[in-house]
Design a protein around this motif. Structure first.
Motif, PDB file in Angstrom:
ATOM      1  N   ARG A 641     -39.376   7.922  12.602  1.00 11.78           N
ATOM      2  CA  ARG A 641     -39.387   8.175  14.043  1.00 11.78           C
ATOM      3  C   ARG A 641     -39.724   6.889  14.778  1.00 11.78           C
ATOM      4  O   ARG A 641     -40.601   6.129  14.359  1.00 11.78           O
ATOM      5  N   LEU A 642     -39.015   6.683  15.877  1.00 12.23           N
ATOM      6  CA  LEU A 642     -39.093   5.400  16.568  1.00 12.23           C
ATOM      7  C   LEU A 642     -39.033   5.618  18.067  1.00 12.23           C
ATOM      8  O   LEU A 642     -38.206   6.397  18.556  1.00 12.23           O
ATOM      9  N   LEU A 643     -39.893   4.917  18.790  1.00 10.48           N
ATOM     10  CA  LEU A 643     -39.848   4.863  20.248  1.00 10.48           C
ATOM     11  C   LEU A 643     -39.473   3.458  20.686  1.00 10.48           C
ATOM     12  O   LEU A 643     -39.973   2.475  20.129  1.00 10.48           O
ATOM     13  N   SER A 644     -38.594   3.367  21.668  1.00  8.93           N
ATOM     14  CA  SER A 644     -38.255   2.056  22.231  1.00  8.93           C
ATOM     15  C   SER A 644     -37.784   2.247  23.660  1.00  8.93           C
ATOM     16  O   SER A 644     -37.479   3.372  24.093  1.00  8.93           O
ATOM     17  N   PHE A 645     -37.706   1.143  24.390  1.00 10.23           N
ATOM     18  CA  PHE A 645     -37.208   1.160  25.767  1.00 10.23           C
ATOM     19  C   PHE A 645     -35.824   0.523  25.819  1.00 10.23           C
ATOM     20  O   PHE A 645     -35.540  -0.440  25.101  1.00 10.23           O
ATOM     21  N   ARG A 646     -34.968   1.094  26.687  1.00 10.11           N
ATOM     22  CA  ARG A 646     -33.641   0.515  26.887  1.00 10.11           C
ATOM     23  C   ARG A 646     -33.141   0.872  28.276  1.00 10.11           C
ATOM     24  O   ARG A 646     -33.103   2.052  28.648  1.00 10.11           O
ATOM     25  N   ASP A 647     -32.757  -0.149  29.052  1.00  8.54           N
ATOM     26  CA  ASP A 647     -32.104   0.063  30.345  1.00  8.54           C
ATOM     27  C   ASP A 647     -32.862   1.051  31.226  1.00  8.54           C
ATOM     28  O   ASP A 647     -32.278   1.975  31.806  1.00  8.54           O
ATOM     29  N   GLY A 648     -34.165   0.883  31.309  1.00  6.91           N
ATOM     30  CA  GLY A 648     -34.952   1.746  32.169  1.00  6.91           C
ATOM     31  C   GLY A 648     -35.204   3.132  31.612  1.00  6.91           C
ATOM     32  O   GLY A 648     -35.751   3.991  32.313  1.00  6.91           O
ATOM     33  N   GLY A 649     -34.826   3.373  30.338  1.00 10.46           N
ATOM     34  CA  GLY A 649     -35.054   4.673  29.729  1.00 10.46           C
ATOM     35  C   GLY A 649     -35.899   4.553  28.474  1.00 10.46           C
ATOM     36  O   GLY A 649     -36.116   3.462  27.940  1.00 10.46           O
ATOM     37  N   LEU A 650     -36.381   5.696  28.013  1.00 11.75           N
ATOM     38  CA  LEU A 650     -37.155   5.781  26.784  1.00 11.75           C
ATOM     39  C   LEU A 650     -36.268   6.366  25.697  1.00 11.75           C
ATOM     40  O   LEU A 650     -35.701   7.445  25.868  1.00 11.75           O
ATOM     41  N   VAL A 651     -36.124   5.662  24.580  1.00  3.82           N
ATOM     42  CA  VAL A 651     -35.291   6.114  23.469  1.00  3.82           C
ATOM     43  C   VAL A 651     -36.197   6.647  22.377  1.00  3.82           C
ATOM     44  O   VAL A 651     -37.126   5.965  21.931  1.00  3.82           O
ATOM     45  N   ALA A 652     -35.925   7.877  21.946  1.00  5.93           N
ATOM     46  CA  ALA A 652     -36.664   8.492  20.844  1.00  5.93           C
ATOM     47  C   ALA A 652     -35.694   8.779  19.714  1.00  5.93           C
ATOM     48  O   ALA A 652     -34.724   9.522  19.891  1.00  5.93           O
ATOM     49  N   VAL A 653     -35.935   8.156  18.570  1.00  5.27           N
ATOM     50  CA  VAL A 653     -35.091   8.330  17.392  1.00  5.27           C
ATOM     51  C   VAL A 653     -35.848   9.198  16.401  1.00  5.27           C
ATOM     52  O   VAL A 653     -36.983   8.885  16.020  1.00  5.27           O
ATOM     53  N   ASN A 654     -35.217  10.268  15.968  1.00  8.87           N
ATOM     54  CA  ASN A 654     -35.826  11.188  15.004  1.00  8.87           C
ATOM     55  C   ASN A 654     -34.922  11.288  13.786  1.00  8.87           C
ATOM     56  O   ASN A 654     -33.935  12.016  13.796  1.00  8.87           O
ATOM     57  N   ASP A 655     -35.241  10.536  12.749  1.00  4.39           N
ATOM     58  CA  ASP A 655     -34.440  10.563  11.531  1.00  4.39           C
ATOM     59  C   ASP A 655     -35.170  11.329  10.435  1.00  4.39           C
ATOM     60  O   ASP A 655     -35.267  10.891   9.298  1.00  4.39           O
ATOM     61  N   THR A 656     -35.700  12.490  10.813  1.00  7.22           N
ATOM     62  CA  THR A 656     -36.344  13.383   9.851  1.00  7.22           C
ATOM     63  C   THR A 656     -35.621  14.719   9.863  1.00  7.22           C
ATOM     64  O   THR A 656     -34.762  14.987  10.713  1.00  7.22           O
ATOM     65  N   ALA A 657     -35.994  15.570   8.912  1.00  6.58           N
ATOM     66  CA  ALA A 657     -35.343  16.877   8.777  1.00  6.58           C
ATOM     67  C   ALA A 657     -35.906  17.918   9.734  1.00  6.58           C
ATOM     68  O   ALA A 657     -35.394  19.043   9.805  1.00  6.58           O
ATOM     69  N   ALA A 658     -36.951  17.576  10.488  1.00  3.77           N
ATOM     70  CA  ALA A 658     -37.579  18.523  11.418  1.00  3.77           C
ATOM     71  C   ALA A 658     -37.441  18.024  12.842  1.00  3.77           C
ATOM     72  O   ALA A 658     -37.401  16.820  13.097  1.00  3.77           O
ATOM     73  N   ALA A 659     -37.379  18.948  13.773  1.00  2.00           N
ATOM     74  CA  ALA A 659     -37.344  18.557  15.186  1.00  2.00           C
ATOM     75  C   ALA A 659     -38.631  17.822  15.551  1.00  2.00           C
ATOM     76  O   ALA A 659     -39.705  18.095  15.002  1.00  2.00           O
ATOM     77  N   TRP A 660     -38.511  16.888  16.473  1.00  7.18           N
ATOM     78  CA  TRP A 660     -39.671  16.121  16.953  1.00  7.18           C
ATOM     79  C   TRP A 660     -40.015  16.644  18.332  1.00  7.18           C
ATOM     80  O   TRP A 660     -39.299  16.410  19.298  1.00  7.18           O
ATOM     81  N   ARG A 661     -41.125  17.345  18.391  1.00  2.59           N
ATOM     82  CA  ARG A 661     -41.592  17.893  19.666  1.00  2.59           C
ATOM     83  C   ARG A 661     -42.992  17.365  19.942  1.00  2.59           C
ATOM     84  O   ARG A 661     -43.837  17.318  19.054  1.00  2.59           O
ATOM     85  N   GLY A 662     -43.216  16.976  21.159  1.00  9.08           N
ATOM     86  CA  GLY A 662     -44.515  16.439  21.512  1.00  9.08           C
ATOM     87  C   GLY A 662     -44.475  15.854  22.907  1.00  9.08           C
ATOM     88  O   GLY A 662     -43.512  16.027  23.655  1.00  9.08           O
ATOM     89  N   THR A 663     -45.517  15.141  23.240  1.00 12.62           N
ATOM     90  CA  THR A 663     -45.653  14.560  24.571  1.00 12.62           C
ATOM     91  C   THR A 663     -45.801  13.048  24.453  1.00 12.62           C
ATOM     92  O   THR A 663     -46.594  12.549  23.654  1.00 12.62           O
ATOM     93  N   VAL A 664     -45.007  12.343  25.262  1.00 15.88           N
ATOM     94  CA  VAL A 664     -45.126  10.890  25.342  1.00 15.88           C
ATOM     95  C   VAL A 664     -45.951  10.549  26.572  1.00 15.88           C
ATOM     96  O   VAL A 664     -45.632  10.987  27.686  1.00 15.88           O
ATOM     97  N   ARG A 665     -46.998   9.772  26.363  1.00 17.12           N
ATOM     98  CA  ARG A 665     -47.816   9.315  27.474  1.00 17.12           C
ATOM     99  C   ARG A 665     -47.306   7.939  27.902  1.00 17.12           C
ATOM    100  O   ARG A 665     -47.264   6.998  27.105  1.00 17.12           O
ATOM    101  N   LEU A 666     -46.921   7.806  29.150  1.00 19.84           N
ATOM    102  CA  LEU A 666     -46.367   6.570  29.684  1.00 19.84           C
ATOM    103  C   LEU A 666     -47.311   5.971  30.708  1.00 19.84           C
ATOM    104  O   LEU A 666     -47.856   6.681  31.566  1.00 19.84           O
ATOM    105  N   ARG A 667     -47.491   4.639  30.613  1.00 20.09           N
ATOM    106  CA  ARG A 667     -48.348   3.944  31.573  1.00 20.09           C
ATOM    107  C   ARG A 667     -47.744   2.587  31.904  1.00 20.09           C
ATOM    108  O   ARG A 667     -47.271   1.889  31.015  1.00 20.09           O
ATOM    109  N   ARG A 668     -47.796   2.264  33.186  1.00 26.45           N
ATOM    110  CA  ARG A 668     -47.597   0.875  33.584  1.00 26.45           C
ATOM    111  C   ARG A 668     -48.986   0.340  33.902  1.00 26.45           C
ATOM    112  O   ARG A 668     -49.659   0.813  34.813  1.00 26.45           O
ATOM    113  N   ALA A 669     -49.404  -0.613  33.077  1.00 19.49           N
ATOM    114  CA  ALA A 669     -50.788  -1.069  33.165  1.00 19.49           C
ATOM    115  C   ALA A 669     -50.837  -2.563  33.412  1.00 19.49           C
ATOM    116  O   ALA A 669     -49.956  -3.311  32.975  1.00 19.49           O
TER     117      ALA A 669
END
Length: 828
Positions: A641-669
């Motif tokens: 599982r991978l998080l990255s930024f691209r073109d003003g968006g958040l990309v979430a890659v899930n290369d596992t056999a189960a759905a990825w459900r959860g909450t992403v906390r975002l901050r501009r700090a």
């Protein structure tokens, strides 16, 4: 069948060429399997070719000839007995004599040889000799006969069947080995022997395993041939292949209901099933073979679509996103490799998250040890035929040699479930189109017949269970003059414009269906440099350092790449860290781009995993087996599982056999820790999928781009995005404090940030060359801490906190400030 190894009592001496007098006068003990370089090293007659400028000092090897000799007891053959002298591998241009009589000549490193010596054994002691002549001189003479063909380097490696990188490459030394590099033995046998066993295992959709076993038999030819039977055992299943007198081949099929299913790592388990084949003459066992198979089915989906045509590995019906690494020989001196060396190297690939290794076409057909370990660890293997970056003659004698080696190795490797793809060669189709070959060839053959006719026909005969690709890169099914072989809409692509002329951000311009080569250089780890160079050679321009930088303009490209993003330090240790850090950034950027565009893109094979000696290169593990910082970046980028930024968006890659459900906390700090904007994004990413979430402008628009960072955190993963290049960021160079304490197996080092710190690393090998750190490249916000674990036997803990050991991108800001201060002082 009686097999007797002939590995003892060998000596080697010079037999011609420009060999230094002190070496020419010596006869030394030889290790078989082995090579002349390692024998002379053991005898302390030559310096280590990997150190300093020794490679250049040993260039006389290129035109030297060598004579190996041994004596062995050999009783005369019985009346019905065949006796064969078997060489599994000779490197390369060899003449074999037995008791002074010539037995045969060879000119191919990639195949084995068998000689019937029944009539040459008279009983008592026999003398066996192998003379190796210069492969370089052989190639030079042959190209005069068949015509010189384009290649990227001066030596005509494409005119002799020897490991191409033996002659030097843009990451490898020019050493040109010679020797009996694989086992040699005497085989005594009667009636018949197993010449080849080819088990082909596949899996039906209903879970039934299907094993087809092909057996080739050689008869002794010493009288009337008799019928024989090959018995095949797979677990409790038994089948028989009766062969009539004189019949040389047969086949049987075995169905295995509910077969254990072999999967690539990350998709399931890797059960292996024993297969035994025994050759019988009535009640007498004549010969036997044993191996392991795995039940799985592998295809490549190349079905045309609205874009072009994909290149997607499908295993047991499951599309696989390939997380791959290119593999070169693990040591230029191949005979030093063993099963444990291979296991350690492959384990580093597994730990980095890889599921495929591509055996590059300028090396060898790898050893059974390599494939056995890949079978056990679930690493898919892409095997190039050994043809790389050059035009290859289709005329004799090369044609017969290339086809013979291909036939032998395809048959040898069929049992291995890890073997996923055969590839015609590396960059040869691309080279024919783009590298000005056509005028130079002027109608000469260049290898097309191998890629488009010979290899496909051979695989259809010997191994129709695996896919074939004509070349990497290529656009299969299309005329390369119409659809370019490196077109990103079709097949496979190599991305080298980024490194050679552009920047790693250049990757964003292309969306390849499958990227089978890309990468960025960096020097080896500090301790590997220290082991291979003298202290005075720690300079970008020193002759020794440049000898260990084989890429054309390599240092200039390194500095140009650094300058686009980071301060370019003058001091060597800081420059070393900057170069390694830029490789980190390039690796992460390219892989996140590729993975973030699945399923259009379904493969990433980074150039490269390993090195064959200490060198500045694209490897993420250096020639001493030490992990460069880019290895840790790769592990993060190849995580399931991978998080990255691209073109003003958040990309979430899930290369596992189960759905990825959860909450992403975002901050501009702010770098000082102040939260300037925040929000949360709910993740719901299905299995084996990618999702992109748009982000609010308040998160992506900084008030001061030099002092702010965008951060995403979810399930222990973190992605950060900066709003300016490092050289413009207002890093605090003193924002990190560190404490060390004893821990199991070594030490724990806890770092704490008082301001934003990027890419925190502990370069522990600078203190203990054997130390291994559990993590690197950690981004910390103000007030955050992170604990690194260092595995080491070092007893003085203080060194691990020294400047240059605990470092970060902020460290380079400090170096930049120091350089500015020196410049100001000079002006004053």
């Amino acid at each position: 069948m009686i097999r007797s190894e002939l590995h003892s009592g060998w000596t080697v001496r010079a037999a011609g060429g420009p060999v230094p007098e002190d070496i020419a006068a010596e006869t030394v003990a030889a290790t078989v399997p082995g090579t002349v370089h390692t024998d002379l090293l053991d005898a302390e007659l030559i310096p280590d070719p990997y150190l300093g400028e020794n490679e250049t000092r040993l260039a006389w090897f290129h035109r030297a000839a060598w004579l190996y000799s041994t004596r062995f007891e050999a009783g005369p053959p019985a009346g019905d007995e065949r006796v064969d002298l078997v060489f599994e591998g000779l490197d390369t241009v060899a003449t074999i004599t037995l008791d002074g009589d010539e037995v045969g000549r060879t000119a191919n490193m990639h195949r084995s040889y068998r000689f019937d010596v029944r009539d040459r054994l008279r009983g008592g002691e026999a003398e066996l000799s192998v003379r190796f002549d210069s492969a370089l001189e052989y190639a030079e003479q042959l190209q005069k006969v068949i015509g010189e063909r384009p290649r990227p380097y001066p030596h005509p490696f494409n005119a002799v069947r020897k490991m191409a990188c033996s002659f030097g490459w843009d990451w490898g030394p020019d050493l040109q080995t010679a020797g009996i590099w694989k086992p040699v033995r005497l085989e005594r046998w009667r009636t018949a022997r197993l010449a080849s066993v080819r088990p082909l295992a596949i899996l039906d959709p209903d879970g039934t395993g299907r094993l087809t076993v092909h057996v080739d038999v050689e008869h002794a030819g010493l009288g009337a041939d008799r019928p024989v039977v090959a018995e095949v055992r797979v677990g409790s299943h038994v089948a028989r292949i009766p062969l009539r007198a004189g019949e040389t081949s047969g086949t049987t099929g075995i169905a295995v209901p509910d077969a254990p299913v072999w999967w690539p790592v990350g998709y399931g388990d890797q059960p292996l099933v024993e297969v035994q084949v025994t050759l019988w003459d009535e009640a007498e066992q004549l010969d036997a073979w044993a191996g392991r198979v795995g039940f799985r089915t592998i295809t490549v989906d190349e079905t045309p679509d609205e874009i072009g045509s994909p290149f997607t590995f499908v295993v047991n019906g499951q599309p696989i996103f390939v997380l791959g690494l290119n593999w070169i020989p693990e040591d230029h001196l191949l005979t030093r490799l063993n099963r444990e060396t291979y296991r350690a190297a492959i384990e580093r690939a597994v730990e980095a998250g890889a599921n495929l290794l591509r055996i590059w076409g300028g090396g060898i057909y790898e050893s059974d040890d390599f494939y056995d370990v890949c079978d056990e660890r679930g690493i898919l293997v892409w095997q190039d035929f050994p043809l790389a970056c050059a035009a290859y003659a289709e005329e004799e004698p090369l044609r017969s040699e290339i086809l013979a080696e291909a036939r032998e190795n395809v048959a040898r490797l069929t049992p291995h479930p890890s073997l996923a793809l055969w590839n015609g060669g590396n960059e040869n189709i691309w080279g024919h189109e783009d590298w000005d070959w056509k005028p130079a060839l002027n109608g000469l053959s260049w290898g097309a017949r191998y890629y488009y006719e010979d290899f496909p026909a051979l695989l259809a005969e010997l191994d129709p269970t695996r896919p074939y690709h004509p070349g990497s890169p290529s656009s299969p099914g299309h005329d390369p003059e119409v659809i370019h072989p490196n077109d990103d809409r079709y097949g496979t692509r190599h991305e080298w414009e980024a490194w050679n002329r552009q920047d790693y951000t250049y990757h964003a311009n292309f969306l390849p269906r499958f990227c089978s080569e890309f990468g960025w250089q960096a020097p080896p780890t500090w301790s590997t440099l220290r082991e291979s160079l003298a202290p005075e050679d720690f300079d970008q321009e020193s002759p020794a350092f440049l000898l260990h930088q084989k890429a054309a303009g390599g240092n200039d490209k390194l500095n140009r790449g650094i300058a686009r993003h980071l301060p370019v330090p003058v001091e060597f240790q800081a420059w070393h860290w900057a170069a390694q850090l830029n490789q980190v950034r390039a690796t992460s950027y390219a892989i996140e781009h590729l993975r973030g565009h699945a399923p259009r893109t379904m493969g990433s094979i980074l150039w490269q995993l390993n090195d064959c000696w200490p060198v500045t290169s694209w490897a993420v593990v250096d020639g001493a087996g030490r992990r460069k910082p880019a290895w840790y970046a790769l592990r993060r980028s190849y995580a399931p599982r991978l998080l990255s930024f691209r073109d003003g968006g958040l990309v979430a890659v899930n290369d596992t056999a189960a759905a990825w459900r959860g909450t992403v906390r975002l901050r501009r700090a702010g770098f000082d820790g102040a939260v300037l904007a925040s929000s949360e994004v709910e993740l719901d990413v299905p299995a084996r999928s990618v999702r992109i979430s748009a982000l609010a402008a308040e998160l992506t628009t900084p008030a001061d781009g030099t002092r702010e960072v965008l951060v995403a955190d979810a399930d222990g993963l973190r992605a950060t995005r900066l709003f300016a290049e490092d050289f413009d960021l207002a890093y605090d160079p003193d924002a990190l404090s560190a404490d060390i304490s004893p821990a199991e197996g070594g030490y724990s080092i806890t770092v704490t940030a008082t301001s934003f710190v990027r890419d925190v690393a502990v370069l522990a090998d600078k203190i203990d060359p054997s130390a291994v750190v559990d993590d690197m490249l950690v981004d910390l916000l103000a007030g955050e801490s992170h604990t690194f674990h260092v595995r080491t036997v070092w007893t003085d803990s203080g060194g691990f906190l020294e400047p240059g050991v605990v470092c970060s991108a902020n460290t380079l800001a400090a170096e930049d400030l120091a350089a500015e201060g020196l410049a100001d002082a000079a002006e004053d």
